[in-house]
Design a protein around this motif. Structure first.
Motif, PDB file in Angstrom:
ATOM      1  N   ALA A  12       1.712  10.688 -14.468  1.00 38.91           N
ATOM      2  CA  ALA A  12       1.909  11.610 -15.771  1.00 38.91           C
ATOM      3  C   ALA A  12       2.713  12.672 -15.321  1.00 38.91           C
ATOM      4  N   CYS A  30      -4.085  -2.471  -8.871  1.00 34.59           N
ATOM      5  CA  CYS A  30      -2.824  -1.717  -8.581  1.00 34.59           C
ATOM      6  C   CYS A  30      -3.038  -1.379  -7.350  1.00 34.59           C
ATOM      7  N   GLY A  31      -3.702  -1.545  -6.253  1.00 30.59           N
ATOM      8  CA  GLY A  31      -4.163  -0.705  -5.584  1.00 30.59           C
ATOM      9  C   GLY A  31      -4.848   0.594  -5.133  1.00 30.59           C
ATOM     10  N   GLY A  32      -5.273   1.282  -6.626  1.00 33.36           N
ATOM     11  CA  GLY A  32      -5.780   2.814  -6.973  1.00 33.36           C
ATOM     12  C   GLY A  32      -5.566   3.178  -7.230  1.00 33.36           C
ATOM     13  N   SER A  33      -3.663   3.071  -7.895  1.00 36.89           N
ATOM     14  CA  SER A  33      -3.290   3.848  -8.671  1.00 36.89           C
ATOM     15  C   SER A  33      -3.465   3.744 -10.099  1.00 36.89           C
ATOM     16  N   CYS A  34      -4.436   3.760 -10.802  1.00 36.91           N
ATOM     17  CA  CYS A  34      -5.194   4.372 -12.063  1.00 36.91           C
ATOM     18  C   CYS A  34      -4.538   3.696 -13.442  1.00 36.91           C
ATOM     19  N   SER A  35      -3.801   2.399 -12.709  1.00 38.47           N
ATOM     20  CA  SER A  35      -2.186   1.543 -13.586  1.00 38.47           C
ATOM     21  C   SER A  35      -3.109   0.490 -13.892  1.00 38.47           C
ATOM     22  N   ASP A  49     -11.230  11.842 -16.331  1.00 42.22           N
ATOM     23  CA  ASP A  49      -9.814  12.361 -16.825  1.00 42.22           C
ATOM     24  C   ASP A  49      -8.743  11.436 -17.739  1.00 42.22           C
ATOM     25  N   PHE A  54       3.462   5.913  -7.085  1.00 39.60           N
ATOM     26  CA  PHE A  54       3.555   5.155  -8.369  1.00 39.60           C
ATOM     27  C   PHE A  54       2.306   4.908  -9.254  1.00 39.60           C
ATOM     28  N   THR A  55       1.493   6.420  -8.517  1.00 45.81           N
ATOM     29  CA  THR A  55       0.035   6.253  -9.239  1.00 45.81           C
ATOM     30  C   THR A  55       0.172   6.579 -10.426  1.00 45.81           C
ATOM     31  N   ALA A  56      -0.375   6.245 -11.440  1.00 47.50           N
ATOM     32  CA  ALA A  56      -0.590   6.876 -12.592  1.00 47.50           C
ATOM     33  C   ALA A  56      -0.698   8.392 -13.071  1.00 47.50           C
ATOM     34  N   HIS A  57      -1.236   8.620 -12.128  1.00 47.71           N
ATOM     35  CA  HIS A  57      -0.999  10.322 -12.227  1.00 47.71           C
ATOM     36  C   HIS A  57      -0.062  11.239 -11.345  1.00 47.71           C
ATOM     37  N   ALA A 110       4.494  -0.028 -12.648  1.00 44.88           N
ATOM     38  CA  ALA A 110       4.340  -0.138 -13.968  1.00 44.88           C
ATOM     39  C   ALA A 110       3.427   0.813 -15.065  1.00 44.88           C
ATOM     40  N   SER A 111       3.442   2.135 -14.226  1.00 45.53           N
ATOM     41  CA  SER A 111       3.004   3.085 -14.916  1.00 45.53           C
ATOM     42  C   SER A 111       4.105   3.767 -15.074  1.00 45.53           C
ATOM     43  N   ARG A 137       1.030  -1.718  -0.170  1.00 46.38           N
ATOM     44  CA  ARG A 137      -0.134   0.036   0.084  1.00 46.38           C
ATOM     45  C   ARG A 137       1.300   1.489   0.039  1.00 46.38           C
ATOM     46  N   VAL A 176      -5.539  10.666 -17.747  1.00 48.07           N
ATOM     47  CA  VAL A 176      -4.841   9.583 -17.475  1.00 48.07           C
ATOM     48  C   VAL A 176      -5.514   7.857 -17.123  1.00 48.07           C
ATOM     49  N   GLU A 222       2.305   1.603  -3.518  1.00 49.70           N
ATOM     50  CA  GLU A 222       1.510   1.714  -4.815  1.00 49.70           C
ATOM     51  C   GLU A 222       1.123   4.114  -5.149  1.00 49.70           C
TER      52      GLU A 222
END
Lengths: 438, 106
Positions: A134, B39-44, B64, A128-131, A386-387, A122, B66, A125
């Motif tokens: 970005a 991914c635990g909520g990381s939008c990936s 959005d 490394f969020t996709a947001h 991954a992102s 947790r 992403v 994570e």
């Protein structure tokens, strides 16, 4: 063993092999590991959960079985599988060296099983969020463009350059060091440290290599501990500071040993697999001009670029196979596995499964189920970075094709060699030529 | 606060939840079939794909950029009202929201 890699088709689909007999084939064979797809196909067809007696492991090759294993992290323990793999055959001696000379032996906390794994997972994570990734893209693009331009300079007048060691490896090391906040670093050293760590799950390390690698890991750990001590005293805006001062969901903190293992994992995972992916990108561009053409036509289309990256990861996944261990007797794909069976999950074969992906050896970035590949794994241990990896590969692909032309191998494809490991399929070097795009 | 998930087998699960949690966390903690949240909520990873019921679409809004890219991974089953439910946080406005679990292959 001879495996031909070119020119054959089956029902219009490219295949890269002749028939292969499972009886005399093994993943311990470096020639097979260099060109494994014929073997994967034979495994899936004849014996999808196959005992490789030279490796002393069960090979899981069908997509469906790969996903079944990864979706059940309790029955198929990552922790036990990893431990049985680690410094295979020499573990006690390896551990003694690290305890004596390396500041301690720090087990990889990310390879724990749930629920212990969940607490640390947790935490990572959030980084490394996709947001968040970005927001990093502009700065990382600048770094990558720098490497692309530098290699183009070196490759002037037909000079042969090495796409792996002059480009993919230093590029990914530079990106992850920036994220971790390591300002001063010796990329060659980090590459050697990285190789020493990944060799521990290679299954192909002899005692002499183990001792050499253990020494390198001692060095790496002293480097990490020094960086951590610095951040304890002077926290900054970087990932090492975040890990040193992290609070877990339960309100606790990481132990020192956990934090060392995580920084180590970030350095290694952050460059090793991504560098392999970028090496694979160059290999595909140099050997499949029509794929280079597809990429060229996609540079202004973010959606197409993302699909290009996914298909590259499906076709040439950096991670070949990782280990699990059964905690009880269990049936998998029609085969009964005993308790404590050591299993090698072949992600690369799952991605190559013709019952899941039509014409699997064909690069097709328009395929329907493109993102169902298992290059990043599936389930609780799915790649947390991954992102970031996707973005690095996408930016590299896009900026390379804008700036380089005539990307060609400088040696015959049969002469390319791969690192001695079952865990990844990584080019050791990629001699190539290129020119600047006019 | 309440949230309702309609599983692929037609079973509706209405769950009592707390403001600030994401729909993915609520689903995962309560065993809603088909919401994996790898991914635990990381939008990936796109393993928490849902279709938002019509009355709630304006409230939760569109994905959005992403999230749009992550949804690309499930484009074969994507609809106008597709969202990744790790990106929807429960608040006073979304109290009572109803979503359908989208089909996935994992």
């Amino acid at each position: 063993m001879q495996i031909s890699e070119t020119g054959q088709t089956q029902g219009g689909c490219p295949i890269d092999h002749n028939a292969i007999s499972l009886a005399d084939a093994t993943m311990a064979d470096p020639v097979l590991r260099a060109h494994p797809n014929a073997y994967y196909e034979a495994l899936r067809r004849e014996d999808p959960v196959h005992f490789d007696d030279k490796l002393n492991m069960w090979l899981v090759s069908r997509y469906e079985d790969v996903v079944t294993v990864l979706r059940d992290p309790i029955t198929f323990s990552d922790k036990l599988g990893y431990e049985a793999m680690y410094a295979s055959g020499y573990f006690e001696e390896f551990k003694q060296i690290l305890d004596r000379d390396g500041g301690g032996f720090f087990p990889d906390v990310i390879k724990d099983d749930p629920p212990a794994h969940t607490r640390v997972r947790r935490l990572l994570e959030k980084a490394f969020t996709a947001h968040r990734v970005a927001t990093l893209e502009p700065a990382i693009t600048e770094t990558i463009v720098g490497f692309i331009e530098k290699l183009a300079d070196r490759a002037q007048d037909g000079t042969v350059v090495d796409g792996v060691n002059d480009f993919a490896v230093p590029l990914t090391i530079s990106v992850i060091c920036e994220q971790l906040g390591i300002g001063q670093f010796n990329a060659e050293k980090i590459q050697r440290w990285s190789g020493a760590v990944t060799a521990q799950i290679s299954k192909m390390q002899d005692r002499e290599a183990m001792i050499e690698n253990a020494k390198l890991i001692c060095e790496l750990q002293h480097f990490i501990i020094q960086e951590m001590k610095d951040r304890e005293a002077n926290p900054r805006e970087d990932m090492i500071s975040d890990l040193v001062h992290a609070k877990t969901d339960d309100g606790g903190t990481l132990t020192f040993a956990e934090a060392v293992s995580l920084v180590r994992a970030m350095i290694i995972a952050g460059n090793d697999t991504t560098a392999t992916a970028i090496g694979n990108l160059l290999f595909v561009l140099a050997t499949q001009p029509e794929v280079a053409e597809t990429l060229r036509a996609s540079v202004d289309d973010e959606r197409a670029l993302n699909r290009f990256v996914e298909e590259l990861l499906r076709l040439e996944p950096p991670v070949r196979g990782l280990a699990k261990m059964t905690i009880e007797e269990v049936e998998l794909g029609g085969t009964k596995l005993p308790k404590h069976a050591h299993v090698l999950v072949l992600y690369a074969s799952g991605n190559d499964d013709e019952t899941k992906f039509e014409c699997p050896r064909h690069f097709d970035h328009t395929r329907r189920n493109i993102a169902q590949h298992v290059a990043f794994g599936v389930g609780v241990h799915r790649c947390v970075g991954a992102s970031l990896a996707r973005m690095e590969i996408k930016v590299a692909a896009c900026e390379i094709i804008k700036r380089w032309d005539n990307i060609k191998l400088a040696i015959p494809v049969e002469e390319l060699t791969y690192l001695p490991t079952v865990a990844t399929r990584s080019l050791e070097r990629l001699p190539m030529t290129l020119s600047r795009r006019a | 606060m309440k949230v309702t998930f309609v599983q692929l087998d037609g079973v509706e699960k209405t769950i009592e939840a707390v403001e600030g949690e994401t729909l993915m966390e609520i689903a995962r903690d309560n065993g809603v079939d088909g919401i994996l949240g790898d991914c635990g909520g990381s939008c990936s990873c796109a393993t928490c794909h849902v279709y938002v019921d019509e009355p709630w679409q304006a409230t939760v809004g569109k994905p959005d950029d992403v999230e749009e890219m992550a949804l690309e991974m499930v484009y074969d089953v994507m609809q106008e009202n597709s969202r990744l439910c790790c990106q929807i946080q429960l608040n006073a406005e979304t109290d009572g929201i109803r979503v359908k679990v989208a089909p996935g292959e994992y």
